[in-house]
Design an enzyme around this catalytic site. Sequence first.
Site, PDB file in Angstrom:
ATOM      1  N   GLY A  43      87.856  -8.437 -37.834  1.00 16.81           N
ATOM      2  CA  GLY A  43      87.661  -9.041 -39.152  1.00 16.81           C
ATOM      3  C   GLY A  43      87.351  -7.901 -40.108  1.00 16.81           C
ATOM      4  O   GLY A  43      87.600  -6.720 -39.800  1.00 16.81           O
ATOM      5  N   LEU A  44      86.773  -8.225 -41.245  1.00 14.38           N
ATOM      6  CA  LEU A  44      86.536  -7.148 -42.215  1.00 14.38           C
ATOM      7  C   LEU A  44      85.638  -6.057 -41.656  1.00 14.38           C
ATOM      8  O   LEU A  44      85.882  -4.869 -41.883  1.00 14.38           O
ATOM      9  CB  LEU A  44      85.953  -7.722 -43.498  1.00 14.38           C
ATOM     10  N   ALA A  45      84.602  -6.443 -40.895  1.00  7.81           N
ATOM     11  CA  ALA A  45      83.695  -5.421 -40.362  1.00  7.81           C
ATOM     12  C   ALA A  45      84.423  -4.562 -39.329  1.00  7.81           C
ATOM     13  O   ALA A  45      84.428  -3.322 -39.424  1.00  7.81           O
ATOM     14  CB  ALA A  45      82.462  -6.085 -39.746  1.00  7.81           C
ATOM     15  N   GLY A  46      85.045  -5.208 -38.351  1.00  4.06           N
ATOM     16  CA  GLY A  46      85.680  -4.461 -37.263  1.00  4.06           C
ATOM     17  C   GLY A  46      86.901  -3.675 -37.719  1.00  4.06           C
ATOM     18  O   GLY A  46      87.114  -2.534 -37.282  1.00  4.06           O
ATOM     19  N   HIS A 267      75.938 -24.321 -46.757  1.00  2.85           N
ATOM     20  CA  HIS A 267      76.543 -24.081 -48.071  1.00  2.85           C
ATOM     21  C   HIS A 267      76.643 -25.389 -48.851  1.00  2.85           C
ATOM     22  O   HIS A 267      77.122 -26.385 -48.322  1.00  2.85           O
ATOM     23  CB  HIS A 267      77.943 -23.482 -47.848  1.00  2.85           C
ATOM     24  N   ARG A 338      72.137 -20.738 -52.399  1.00  2.00           N
ATOM     25  CA  ARG A 338      72.713 -21.833 -51.622  1.00  2.00           C
ATOM     26  C   ARG A 338      71.678 -22.723 -50.968  1.00  2.00           C
ATOM     27  O   ARG A 338      71.846 -23.946 -50.912  1.00  2.00           O
ATOM     28  CB  ARG A 338      73.634 -21.245 -50.548  1.00  2.00           C
ATOM     29  N   HIS A 430      77.678 -22.836 -42.719  1.00  2.00           N
ATOM     30  CA  HIS A 430      78.642 -21.892 -43.273  1.00  2.00           C
ATOM     31  C   HIS A 430      78.492 -20.469 -42.739  1.00  2.00           C
ATOM     32  O   HIS A 430      79.477 -19.775 -42.494  1.00  2.00           O
ATOM     33  CB  HIS A 430      78.446 -21.878 -44.790  1.00  2.00           C
ATOM     34  N   ARG A 464      71.490 -15.687 -47.246  1.00  2.00           N
ATOM     35  CA  ARG A 464      72.414 -14.699 -47.822  1.00  2.00           C
ATOM     36  C   ARG A 464      72.886 -15.158 -49.188  1.00  2.00           C
ATOM     37  O   ARG A 464      73.220 -16.330 -49.370  1.00  2.00           O
ATOM     38  CB  ARG A 464      73.632 -14.521 -46.903  1.00  2.00           C
TER      39      ARG A 464
END
Length: 667
Positions: A43-46, A267, A338, A430, A464
Amino acid sequence: MFKPDSKIPEGPVTQKWTNHKGKINLVSPANKRLIDIIVVGTGLAGASASATLAELGYNVKAFCFQDSPRRAHSIAAQGGINAAKNYQGDGDSTYRLFYDTIKGGDYRSREANVHRLAEVSTNIIDQCVAQGVPFARDYGGLLDNRSFGGVLVSRTFYAKGQTGQQLLLGAYSAMNRQIGRGKIKMYNRHEMMDIVVVDGKARGIIARNLVDGKIERHGAHAVVIASGGYGNVFFLSTNAMGSNVSAGWKIHKKGAYFANPCFTQIHPTCIPVSGDHQSKLTLMSESLRNDGRIWVPKNIEDSKAIREGRLKPTEISEENRDYYLERRYPAFGNLVPRDVASRAAKERCDAGFGVNKTGEAVYLDFASSIIRYGKEQAHVKGLDENDSVLVKKLGQEVVRAKYGNLFQMYEKIVDQNPYETPMMIYPAVHYTMGGVWVDYNLMTSIPGCYAIGEANFSDHGANRLGASALMQGLADGYFVLPYTIGDYLSNDIRTGAIDTKLPEFEKAEASVKAQLDAFISNNGSQSVDYYHRKLGKIMWDKCGMSRNEKGLKDAIKEIKELREDFYKNVNVPGRTDEFNEQLAKAGRVADFLELGELFAKDALARTESCGGHFREESQTPEGEALRDDENFTFVSAWEYKGAPSKAKLHKENLKYEEIEVKTRSYK
Ligand SMILES: Cc1cc2nc3c(=O)[nH]c(=O)nc-3n(C[C@H](O)[C@H](O)[C@H](O)COP(=O)(O)OP(=O)(O)OC[C@H]3O[C@@H](n4cnc5c(N)ncnc54)[C@H](O)[C@@H]3O)c2cc1C
């Protein structure tokens, strides 16, 4: 004393990262070629970590269970990514992003990590723009911004409602360059089944090829877990169907502490549940709260009439609407964080003001924005601002340009036109702030094993802020881990390739095979989904938006019983040596059934309310979350001791040296 050491550098918070980077050990370019790193998750991190580590010269093996890194759950991210660029000149700064994140997380995150995140946030935008990520631009061609909850500035960069997809295409292109060079070996459709620890250090993984069922051993000098969040422990969530906790849970069972498992984000703006048939919930991005106003009828009779189909929302006059967020939180209005917005929606629905058939929905209404934008456009174009048909048309065009794909998605699912009638929304699971415990270097309590992105617990405390997950995942992958991992690997330049014939690999492989065989030969009577659904219901009812002692104790007992029943009665069809989705799912649900218990145990131990963790016993007279700073200003880091019930709690005390800890108020 808390062990292992969190390794937070000395010095003022504004200098910690700079000083740390300057002093840690490095691996020379020639030696990086001798070192292998496994990255689980793209994903974005990996993906950002894999690309950057390979660019630096390390040999990377990247794993994902999808058929391409491009299908990671990160592509679902809609609304945007934060960065303290202050392009709007509206008072933003590194300090303000740092402050907003600490306050947003209800003073339950590490100052040092969050300051670093705010510092590197600006680099992320430059990096992504250089990759060609098509962020939205204003008329003059400069990057545009919008606002997300819990802040008073506009710092969110976005690409329509598809920010995650565009960022992932950027990271994936960077990965592909390295796949082409042979520096990344990509293992699609492979699932990490266990970590291999040799002499106390992470030295590889056992993976299953999901296409042919083959079990494989992979060695490396370090293992990076970037496997995403565990919201699917609730069965229904906005996460991708495949998102799971297994990689994080397997390392937990081999020595990695699991931190704050009960910190979950619910969320506020999701399409409400419509019945028992569903297996997925859909998010309506928080960006919609920039222009949508949230309300329910002021009179309970009107809500009832709506539920019974006798009244339409558009027939309710302004004075008979309760814009409850604007009423309760005038300073932040519809853009409260949220957790605050979700609880306020639940409060109204519990009081009988809900607006769909189940009574669990509130309105998100764009009518006033459409008129505001329409009038502005008419003015700009020199047209008649009093022509209501023209104004509505022009206003709808503006809203379409900003959120068109989200409106289309809503219409396809609900079969109502949100340009004409308000959307119906309700809170849904979420994001998980909890995750694998990591030190300042993002290393877990297993030496050589790192966790990044949503898989770790690091930066968001008990809640978050919107658009900060993409920021954290990319900060970890592009700008933090590539520095910090060298400090550890500098001791490994003479180690040589890791031998996968070692007994530790053999043992781990045998135990993976034994579990798979046991599932297939179980011949039970209930499907894997049957158990997942049941677990989700316990989690939602007893560990969801509000929690109390009795419910949590019941949840612990019920999850334990459900787990026992699962092992006795689950039915997994097919064979181990073939593509078998049910088998893969069985392993993931088995881990959720253990995590669920630890989750409830964590929520039970934290008798305060903070951020998304709302204990009914700890609230103000107005129903706001009531923290207990004296007793709970710590990270709960759980050590596995043979079963979730035996897990041992370690407390990492949090120190606030830069930011004054206050009651969190958005009024
Ligand atoms: C609908 C939706 C909208 C969102 N919108 C936003 C937004 O606008 N802004 C924002 O900041 N955040 C947003 N978020 C949150 C954000 O998308 C996620 O937190 C983030 O993308 C997680 O990225 P990741 O790289 O950590 O994990 P993921 O993207 O979940 O990737 C996990 C990777 O791990 C792999 N994996 C997992 N387990 C294994 C295993 N055992 N073996 C091998 N591979 C494995 C998967 O194949 C995948 O490649 C949104 C979330 C949702 C659900």
